[in-house]
Write a protein that holds these residues in place. Structure first.
Motif, PDB file in Angstrom:
ATOM      1  N   PRO A  77       0.737  -0.889  -0.093  1.00  0.00           N
ATOM      2  CA  PRO A  77       0.110   0.312  -0.438  1.00  0.00           C
ATOM      3  C   PRO A  77       0.566   1.022  -0.235  1.00  0.00           C
ATOM      4  O   PRO A  77       0.107   2.124  -0.890  1.00  0.00           O
ATOM      5  N   ILE A  78       1.861   1.009   0.693  1.00  0.00           N
ATOM      6  CA  ILE A  78       3.247   2.693   0.400  1.00  0.00           C
ATOM      7  C   ILE A  78       3.690   2.643  -0.636  1.00  0.00           C
ATOM      8  O   ILE A  78       3.016   3.468  -1.446  1.00  0.00           O
ATOM      9  N   VAL A  79       3.775   1.800  -1.452  1.00  0.00           N
ATOM     10  CA  VAL A  79       4.134   2.219  -2.603  1.00  0.00           C
ATOM     11  C   VAL A  79       3.364   2.324  -4.304  1.00  0.00           C
ATOM     12  O   VAL A  79       3.282   2.993  -4.397  1.00  0.00           O
ATOM     13  N   ALA A  80       1.786   1.529  -3.678  1.00  0.00           N
ATOM     14  CA  ALA A  80       1.156   2.315  -4.118  1.00  0.00           C
ATOM     15  C   ALA A  80       0.386   3.605  -3.462  1.00  0.00           C
ATOM     16  O   ALA A  80       0.279   3.989  -5.074  1.00  0.00           O
ATOM     17  N   GLU A  81       0.148   3.766  -2.782  1.00  0.00           N
ATOM     18  CA  GLU A  81       0.504   5.152  -3.072  1.00  0.00           C
ATOM     19  C   GLU A  81       1.264   6.394  -2.895  1.00  0.00           C
ATOM     20  O   GLU A  81       0.779   7.980  -3.665  1.00  0.00           O
ATOM     21  N   LEU A  82       2.404   6.446  -3.094  1.00  0.00           N
ATOM     22  CA  LEU A  82       3.438   6.645  -3.778  1.00  0.00           C
ATOM     23  C   LEU A  82       3.109   7.112  -5.412  1.00  0.00           C
ATOM     24  O   LEU A  82       3.461   8.296  -5.474  1.00  0.00           O
ATOM     25  N   HIS A  83       3.078   5.639  -5.954  1.00  0.00           N
ATOM     26  CA  HIS A  83       2.575   6.304  -7.616  1.00  0.00           C
ATOM     27  C   HIS A  83       1.713   6.279  -8.014  1.00  0.00           C
ATOM     28  O   HIS A  83       1.516   7.609  -8.139  1.00  0.00           O
ATOM     29  N   ARG A  84       0.664   6.170  -7.166  1.00  0.00           N
ATOM     30  CA  ARG A  84      -0.542   7.314  -7.331  1.00  0.00           C
ATOM     31  C   ARG A  84      -0.200   8.240  -7.161  1.00  0.00           C
ATOM     32  O   ARG A  84      -1.807   9.473  -7.752  1.00  0.00           O
ATOM     33  N   LYS A  85      -0.515   9.237  -6.127  1.00  0.00           N
ATOM     34  CA  LYS A  85      -0.340  10.242  -5.485  1.00  0.00           C
ATOM     35  C   LYS A  85       0.376  11.417  -6.588  1.00  0.00           C
ATOM     36  O   LYS A  85       0.159  12.459  -6.790  1.00  0.00           O
TER      37      LYS A  85
ATOM     38  N   LEU B  25       5.524  11.747   2.964  1.00  0.00           N
ATOM     39  CA  LEU B  25       4.198  10.447   3.206  1.00  0.00           C
ATOM     40  C   LEU B  25       4.869   9.117   4.262  1.00  0.00           C
ATOM     41  O   LEU B  25       4.083   9.015   4.692  1.00  0.00           O
ATOM     42  N   VAL B  26       5.504   8.767   3.601  1.00  0.00           N
ATOM     43  CA  VAL B  26       6.448   7.476   4.240  1.00  0.00           C
ATOM     44  C   VAL B  26       6.534   7.902   5.821  1.00  0.00           C
ATOM     45  O   VAL B  26       6.422   6.767   6.404  1.00  0.00           O
ATOM     46  N   ALA B  27       7.041   8.784   5.993  1.00  0.00           N
ATOM     47  CA  ALA B  27       7.591   9.153   7.709  1.00  0.00           C
ATOM     48  C   ALA B  27       6.337   9.496   8.477  1.00  0.00           C
ATOM     49  O   ALA B  27       6.335   9.557   9.831  1.00  0.00           O
ATOM     50  N   GLY B  28       5.315   9.700   7.495  1.00  0.00           N
ATOM     51  CA  GLY B  28       3.956  10.093   8.713  1.00  0.00           C
ATOM     52  C   GLY B  28       2.615   8.719   8.042  1.00  0.00           C
ATOM     53  O   GLY B  28       2.116   8.310   9.152  1.00  0.00           O
ATOM     54  N   ARG B  29       3.452   7.546   7.904  1.00  0.00           N
ATOM     55  CA  ARG B  29       2.479   6.119   8.033  1.00  0.00           C
ATOM     56  C   ARG B  29       3.394   5.233   9.123  1.00  0.00           C
ATOM     57  O   ARG B  29       4.003   5.224  10.072  1.00  0.00           O
TER      58      ARG B  29
ATOM     59  N   GLU C  13       1.767   2.675  10.969  1.00  0.00           N
ATOM     60  CA  GLU C  13       2.751   1.368  10.612  1.00  0.00           C
ATOM     61  C   GLU C  13       3.883   1.126  10.700  1.00  0.00           C
ATOM     62  O   GLU C  13       4.586  -0.012  10.789  1.00  0.00           O
ATOM     63  N   VAL C  14       5.319   1.873  10.166  1.00  0.00           N
ATOM     64  CA  VAL C  14       6.509   1.575   9.569  1.00  0.00           C
ATOM     65  C   VAL C  14       7.373   2.360  10.723  1.00  0.00           C
ATOM     66  O   VAL C  14       7.145   4.645  10.702  1.00  0.00           O
ATOM     67  N   GLU C  15       8.245   2.304  10.500  1.00  0.00           N
ATOM     68  CA  GLU C  15       9.470   3.273  11.606  1.00  0.00           C
ATOM     69  C   GLU C  15      10.641   3.719   9.775  1.00  0.00           C
ATOM     70  O   GLU C  15      11.479   2.644  10.310  1.00  0.00           O
ATOM     71  N   LEU C  16      10.561   5.066  10.254  1.00  0.00           N
ATOM     72  CA  LEU C  16      11.621   5.534   9.339  1.00  0.00           C
ATOM     73  C   LEU C  16      13.525   5.438   9.385  1.00  0.00           C
ATOM     74  O   LEU C  16      13.361   6.189  10.477  1.00  0.00           O
ATOM     75  N   LEU C  17      13.970   4.653   9.614  1.00  0.00           N
ATOM     76  CA  LEU C  17      15.215   4.426  10.013  1.00  0.00           C
ATOM     77  C   LEU C  17      16.384   5.417   9.404  1.00  0.00           C
ATOM     78  O   LEU C  17      16.998   5.949   9.727  1.00  0.00           O
TER      79      LEU C  17
END
Length: 97
Positions: free
Chosen positions: A27-35, A76-80, A82-86
């Motif tokens: 879903p993260i990959v799909a949202e980045l591509h779509r948005k 977008l990724v940092a705000g998810r 369910e994941v921690e951006l290392l």
């Protein structure tokens, strides 16, 4: 022409299988591509349950637009939750490189 790339190193939460991992990463990959109309894929750590690497690329004729898109993707990724951006690795290449 300018090409910008981002590489995200992610730590996933309570994940016990590759199937669970894919259900978080896709879903993260799909949202980045779509948005943002970027080229994006899971690019590393495919066999690790709790780690993921996502890479993306953007092409633009204007550096301001390129940086804006990269910034939005990173937020977008940092705000998810369910994941921690290392870490994030950002690169910008020009036609002169």
């Amino acid at each position: 022409m300018y090409v910008g790339t981002l590489s995200f190193d992610l730590l996933l939460g309570d994940v016990h299988s590759l199937k669970e991992k894919r259900s978080l990463v896709r879903p993260i990959v799909a949202e980045l591509h779509r948005k943002y109309a970027v080229s994006v894929a899971e690019t590393g750590n495919q066999n690790l349950h709790r780690r993921a690497e996502i890479g993306l690329a953007v092409v633009s004729g204007d550096t301001g637009h390129l940086i804006d898109v990269l910034d939005r993707c990173e937020r977008l990724v940092a705000g998810r939750p369910e994941v921690e951006l290392l870490s994030v690795r950002r690169r910008i290449h020009s036609g002169d490189d």
